[in-house]
Write an enzyme that holds these catalytic residues in place. Structure first.
Site, PDB file in Angstrom:
ATOM      1  N   ASN A 107       0.848  -1.639   3.709  1.00 30.21           N
ATOM      2  CA  ASN A 107      -0.399  -1.318   2.710  1.00 30.21           C
ATOM      3  C   ASN A 107      -0.027  -1.031   1.324  1.00 30.21           C
ATOM      4  O   ASN A 107      -0.607  -1.745   0.330  1.00 30.21           O
ATOM      5  CB  ASN A 107      -1.220   0.128   3.252  1.00 30.21           C
ATOM      6  CG  ASN A 107      -1.685   0.138   4.462  1.00 30.21           C
ATOM      7  OD1 ASN A 107      -2.350  -1.040   4.733  1.00 30.21           O
ATOM      8  ND2 ASN A 107      -2.039   1.317   4.930  1.00 30.21           N
TER       9      ASN A 107
ATOM     10  N   CYS B  34       4.142  10.090  -4.310  1.00 26.43           N
ATOM     11  CA  CYS B  34       2.510  10.012  -4.850  1.00 26.43           C
ATOM     12  C   CYS B  34       2.169  11.183  -5.428  1.00 26.43           C
ATOM     13  O   CYS B  34       1.434  11.451  -6.446  1.00 26.43           O
ATOM     14  CB  CYS B  34       1.546   9.586  -3.571  1.00 26.43           C
ATOM     15  SG  CYS B  34       1.765  10.797  -2.298  1.00 26.43           S
TER      16      CYS B  34
ATOM     17  N   SER C  81      -4.478   7.480   5.394  1.00 24.61           N
ATOM     18  CA  SER C  81      -3.863   6.778   4.369  1.00 24.61           C
ATOM     19  C   SER C  81      -2.178   6.910   4.323  1.00 24.61           C
ATOM     20  O   SER C  81      -1.650   6.372   3.628  1.00 24.61           O
ATOM     21  CB  SER C  81      -4.040   7.180   3.139  1.00 24.61           C
ATOM     22  OG  SER C  81      -3.450   8.615   2.682  1.00 24.61           O
ATOM     23  N   ALA C  82      -1.813   7.547   5.565  1.00 23.47           N
ATOM     24  CA  ALA C  82      -0.390   7.876   5.562  1.00 23.47           C
ATOM     25  C   ALA C  82       0.131   7.015   6.748  1.00 23.47           C
ATOM     26  O   ALA C  82       0.104   6.973   7.869  1.00 23.47           O
ATOM     27  CB  ALA C  82       0.061   9.151   5.796  1.00 23.47           C
TER      28      ALA C  82
ATOM     29  N   PRO D  47       3.244   4.709   8.453  1.00 19.51           N
ATOM     30  CA  PRO D  47       4.566   4.748   9.140  1.00 19.51           C
ATOM     31  C   PRO D  47       5.678   5.154   8.025  1.00 19.51           C
ATOM     32  O   PRO D  47       6.549   6.053   8.242  1.00 19.51           O
ATOM     33  CB  PRO D  47       5.028   3.416   9.831  1.00 19.51           C
ATOM     34  CG  PRO D  47       3.671   2.872  10.105  1.00 19.51           C
ATOM     35  CD  PRO D  47       2.587   3.091   8.894  1.00 19.51           C
ATOM     36  N   GLY D  48       5.828   4.657   7.110  1.00 18.18           N
ATOM     37  CA  GLY D  48       6.756   4.926   5.927  1.00 18.18           C
ATOM     38  C   GLY D  48       6.464   6.353   5.407  1.00 18.18           C
ATOM     39  O   GLY D  48       7.759   7.071   5.259  1.00 18.18           O
TER      40      GLY D  48
ATOM     41  N   ARG E 128       4.961   8.725   6.732  1.00 22.10           N
ATOM     42  CA  ARG E 128       5.185   9.936   7.731  1.00 22.10           C
ATOM     43  C   ARG E 128       6.843  10.058   8.233  1.00 22.10           C
ATOM     44  O   ARG E 128       7.355  11.097   8.433  1.00 22.10           O
ATOM     45  CB  ARG E 128       4.379   9.453   8.904  1.00 22.10           C
ATOM     46  CG  ARG E 128       2.955   9.482   8.899  1.00 22.10           C
ATOM     47  CD  ARG E 128       2.533   9.035  10.233  1.00 22.10           C
ATOM     48  NE  ARG E 128       0.657   8.948   9.818  1.00 22.10           N
ATOM     49  CZ  ARG E 128       0.099   9.930   9.968  1.00 22.10           C
ATOM     50  NH1 ARG E 128       0.602  11.335  10.414  1.00 22.10           N
ATOM     51  NH2 ARG E 128      -1.158   9.793   9.758  1.00 22.10           N
TER      52      ARG E 128
ATOM     53  N   ASN F 109       9.117   9.636   5.987  1.00 22.12           N
ATOM     54  CA  ASN F 109       9.689  10.245   4.704  1.00 22.12           C
ATOM     55  C   ASN F 109       9.164  11.825   4.249  1.00 22.12           C
ATOM     56  O   ASN F 109       9.325  12.025   3.346  1.00 22.12           O
ATOM     57  CB  ASN F 109       9.506   9.307   3.360  1.00 22.12           C
ATOM     58  CG  ASN F 109      10.386   8.041   3.730  1.00 22.12           C
ATOM     59  OD1 ASN F 109      11.529   8.084   4.263  1.00 22.12           O
ATOM     60  ND2 ASN F 109       9.724   6.827   3.517  1.00 22.12           N
TER      61      ASN F 109
ATOM     62  N   ASN G  82      -3.378   8.159  -3.114  1.00 24.31           N
ATOM     63  CA  ASN G  82      -2.221   8.561  -3.130  1.00 24.31           C
ATOM     64  C   ASN G  82      -1.198   7.160  -3.123  1.00 24.31           C
ATOM     65  O   ASN G  82      -0.335   7.300  -3.680  1.00 24.31           O
ATOM     66  CB  ASN G  82      -1.961   9.596  -1.811  1.00 24.31           C
ATOM     67  CG  ASN G  82      -2.156   8.881  -0.338  1.00 24.31           C
ATOM     68  OD1 ASN G  82      -3.647   8.393  -0.686  1.00 24.31           O
ATOM     69  ND2 ASN G  82      -1.464   8.553   0.430  1.00 24.31           N
TER      70      ASN G  82
END
Length: 313
Positions: free
Chosen positions: A13, A131, A162-163, A165-166, A168, A170, A289
């Site tokens: 994304n 963000c 909007s969250a 895999p990256g 989550r 981190n 974000n």
């Protein structure tokens, strides 16, 4: 006008949104390559349809592409651990390449364009914090330029949808990096950060709350500084805005607050409530974000590219 070519690592994304921003609004930047690891990703497919060179073999694949020799900037929208490896790999074969880090890895200095972007135009690696940091640190800095800030706490609430895999993967790095950047860039003696992933449907827009404890100061001067900072951020994030008026509470010496790690506090408490709406270039408008990260990264790289081009002229 000459433009400098960029590659984006990470075809999810954030990377895809950044690609569209550069293609639509790049003044000193132009797309050179889109890099991913999933050959079926939408980001790679879109890039290919737009005539951009692509690879699904990560940075190793990028290094083998014909366009790599012309790449001046690499935006990394992967993960903190991946960025460490990506920086090491690229630096070994092209030492002067500029990396714009959209992960919380923080190899290079923290950069919030409106606060300290001008200080880092010659860096080879800059970190875009998080963000939440991009949204709230300008406000901590706005208070800091009026009064000494002892403590600042930010709460970033984002839509769960909007969250990716990256994000989550981190979460721990998010809180650590943001907290540290509140101190380093925002000017607070102590910083704390909290992130909330809101599962509400339909998804809610990004909201940020900033609590700042500072020495006593004129509330009118603080508010003027905050309003000026809001306009400065809006210059590259149009959907950035105060949700309501800045609120102030005077904490008297006779009844101080007891702040863990700070002790007894008396002075001015400033409460700032923000909302960030995305530009909806690729991501939905509620994903402010992600939009503020890509917008800040592009603004920083544009400034660096302008400096590079002017020095070559």
């Amino acid at each position: 006008m000459n433009k400098l070519k960029v590659a984006i690592i990470g075809s999810g994304n954030i990377g895809t949104d950044l690609m569209i921003k550069i293609m639509r609004h790049g003044q000193h930047l132009e797309m050179g390559a889109m890099v991913g690891i999933d050959p079926a990703s939408d980001g790679l497919a879109r890039a290919a349809r737009l005539g951009i060179a692509t690879t699904h073999e990560g940075v190793a694949g990028l290094s083998r592409m014909a366009v790599f020799k012309d790449i001046d900037f690499v935006f990394d929208a992967t993960s903190a651990s991946a960025h460490v490896n990506n920086d090491r790999f690229l630096r070994a074969i092209k030492p002067g390449i500029r990396l714009i880090d959209l992960t919380p890895a923080a190899i290079g200095p923290y950069c919030v364009p409106v606060v300290n972007g001008a200080e880092h135009v010659d860096e080879l690696n800059i970190n875009m914090v998080t963000c939440g940091g991009q949204a709230t640190i300008p406000m901590v800095a706005a208070v800091s330029r009026v009064a000494k800030v002892h403590y600042a706490e930010i709460i970033a609430s984002i839509a769960s949808r909007s969250a990716g895999p990256g994000t989550r993967a981190n979460i721990d790095e998010f809180t650590e990096t943001t907290s540290k950047a509140i101190e380093v860039i925002g000017g607070a003696t102590k910083g704390e950060a909290i992130i909330i992933m809101n599962p509400a449907e339909p998804p809610l827009i990004m909201r940020d709350t900033v609590f700042v404890l500072s020495e006593a100061a004129d509330p009118a001067a603080v508010e003027a500084s905050v309003l000026a900072m809001e306009q400065a951020v809006k210059a590259y994030v149009p959907g950035y805005r105060l949700k309501q008026k800045v609120q102030f509470d005077l904490i008297p010496e006779a009844s101080p607050l007891n702040i863990p790690g700070l002790g007894k506090f008396s002075g001015l408490k400033t409460s700032i409530f923000l909302e960030v709406e995305g530009a909806a270039h690729y991501l939905p408008a509620y994903a402010g974000n992600l939009d503020i990260m890509t917008s800040a990264a592009m603004a920083s790289a544009e400034r660096m590219a302008q400096r590079m081009l002017s020095s070559e002229a």
